[in-house]
Design a protein around this motif. Structure first.
Motif, short mmCIF file in Angstrom:
data_model
loop_
_atom_site.label_atom_id
_atom_site.label_comp_id
_atom_site.label_asym_id
_atom_site.label_seq_id
_atom_site.Cartn_x
_atom_site.Cartn_y
_atom_site.Cartn_z
N MET A 1 39.50 31.12 24.97
CA MET A 1 40.14 30.27 25.75
C MET A 1 39.53 28.76 25.59
O MET A 1 38.31 28.54 25.47
N VAL B 1 37.53 26.64 32.56
CA VAL B 1 38.75 26.66 31.72
C VAL B 1 39.77 25.78 31.97
O VAL B 1 40.33 25.65 33.12
N GLU C 1 42.99 24.18 33.11
CA GLU C 1 43.83 24.59 34.04
C GLU C 1 45.24 24.69 33.79
O GLU C 1 45.86 25.66 33.98
N VAL D 1 45.46 28.13 31.74
CA VAL D 1 45.17 28.97 32.83
C VAL D 1 46.73 29.15 33.28
O VAL D 1 47.43 30.50 33.68
N GLU E 1 45.36 37.25 26.35
CA GLU E 1 44.77 36.03 26.92
C GLU E 1 44.77 36.09 28.46
O GLU E 1 43.44 35.82 29.09
N LEU F 1 40.99 36.30 30.97
CA LEU F 1 40.93 35.51 32.16
C LEU F 1 40.39 36.45 33.18
O LEU F 1 39.54 36.26 33.90
N CYS F 2 41.12 37.93 33.05
CA CYS F 2 40.60 38.83 34.20
C CYS F 2 39.25 39.01 34.02
O CYS F 2 38.46 39.15 35.18
N ARG G 1 36.53 36.93 32.77
CA ARG G 1 36.01 35.86 32.95
C ARG G 1 35.77 35.76 34.51
O ARG G 1 34.88 35.51 35.11
N PHE G 2 36.94 35.89 35.31
CA PHE G 2 36.88 35.26 36.62
C PHE G 2 36.21 36.71 37.60
O PHE G 2 35.69 36.32 38.60
N SER H 1 43.11 28.54 38.50
CA SER H 1 41.83 29.27 38.48
C SER H 1 41.34 29.76 39.92
O SER H 1 40.85 30.79 40.25
N LEU I 1 43.19 32.56 40.80
CA LEU I 1 42.62 34.12 40.26
C LEU I 1 41.50 34.29 40.70
O LEU I 1 40.97 35.62 40.93
N TYR I 2 40.61 33.48 41.09
CA TYR I 2 39.26 33.52 41.53
C TYR I 2 39.26 34.42 42.87
O TYR I 2 38.45 35.15 43.19
#
Length: 222
Positions: free
Chosen positions: A4, A11, A13, A16, A36, A40-41, A43-44, A91, A94-95
């Motif tokens: 990414m 990351v 935005e 994302v 992708e 992301l899942c 990573r966060f 982000s 998702l966080y």
């Protein structure tokens, strides 16, 4: 999993947002989610897991794996709710999803709920049974020594996390057709017992229907 774009250790935005929009659309249309989104899942979830303020970093590897497995599944189930107009940043959205579910998951695990099928496969049932056999009333140093010995061959690394995400995604995909468990069993020629077990509560009419379906198949009527 895909790489990414990173800007100033964060990351991008726009990237994302594009990934979340695409996967929200896919989830709504009952299509496969993208690599992708999986990246992301992971990573966060890692960002939440490693945050010193939350205390998750000190959990043992099996608990971390189980918590992440549940967080990944939650993300897959909730991506359909993503709306860029209702969040300050993709982000952040998702966080927050990862953080809230991580807290719930850890509390569930501490209350003694069963280990997910995906984690059991990844860690190994033999290792898990050894952990279950540890005397919880023993001195803390002995408990830690036994847990470390049981887990010495298990590494909760990038490869393990990707494997868990794929298993969680498959669990979500199985339920995405909108059918109840009886309708799904009739639609497919084989019963998938492990998947059926994920349907936490089966009402009596569905349970009776499943029993009849199994009997019919056993008697060669289907």
């Amino acid at each position: 999993m895909e790489t990414m774009p990173i800007i100033d250790n964060k990351v991008d935005e726009k990237w994302v947002d594009a990934v979340l929009r695409e996967n929200a659309r896919r989830a709504e249309a009952h299509l496969a989610l993208t690599q992708e989104f999986g990246a992301l899942c992971i990573r966060f979830s890692d960002a939440v897991l490693c945050n010193e303020d939350f205390g998750f970093k000190n959990l043992d590897k099996v608990t971390k794996a189980e918590a992440c497995c549940r967080v990944y599944l939650h993300m897959c189930e909730n991506i359909v709710k993503y709306n860029r107009d209702k969040c300050s940043a993709p982000s952040n959205w998702l966080y927050t999803v990862a953080k809230n579910r991580m807290s719930q998951a850890v509390n569930e695990i501490f209350r003694g709920q069963e280990v997910s099928e995906a984690v059991a496969v990844l860690v190994g049932t033999e290792t898990l049974s050894r952990l279950e056999g540890i005397d919880r009333n023993a001195p803390s140093k002995r408990i830690m020594a036994e847990k470390i010995d049981a887990l010495k061959d298990f590494k909760f690394d990038k490869s393990a996390k990707e494997c868990l995400f794929k298993q969680s995604w498959r669990g979500n995909w199985f339920k995405r057709d909108g059918l109840n468990v009886l309708q799904r069993a009739k639609r497919h020629k084989r019963m998938h017992a492990a998947k059926v077990a994920l349907q936490a509560s089966i009402p009596a009419p569905l349970r009776d229907g499943l029993i009849k379906l199994l009997e019919d198949r056993r008697n060669g009527r289907n």
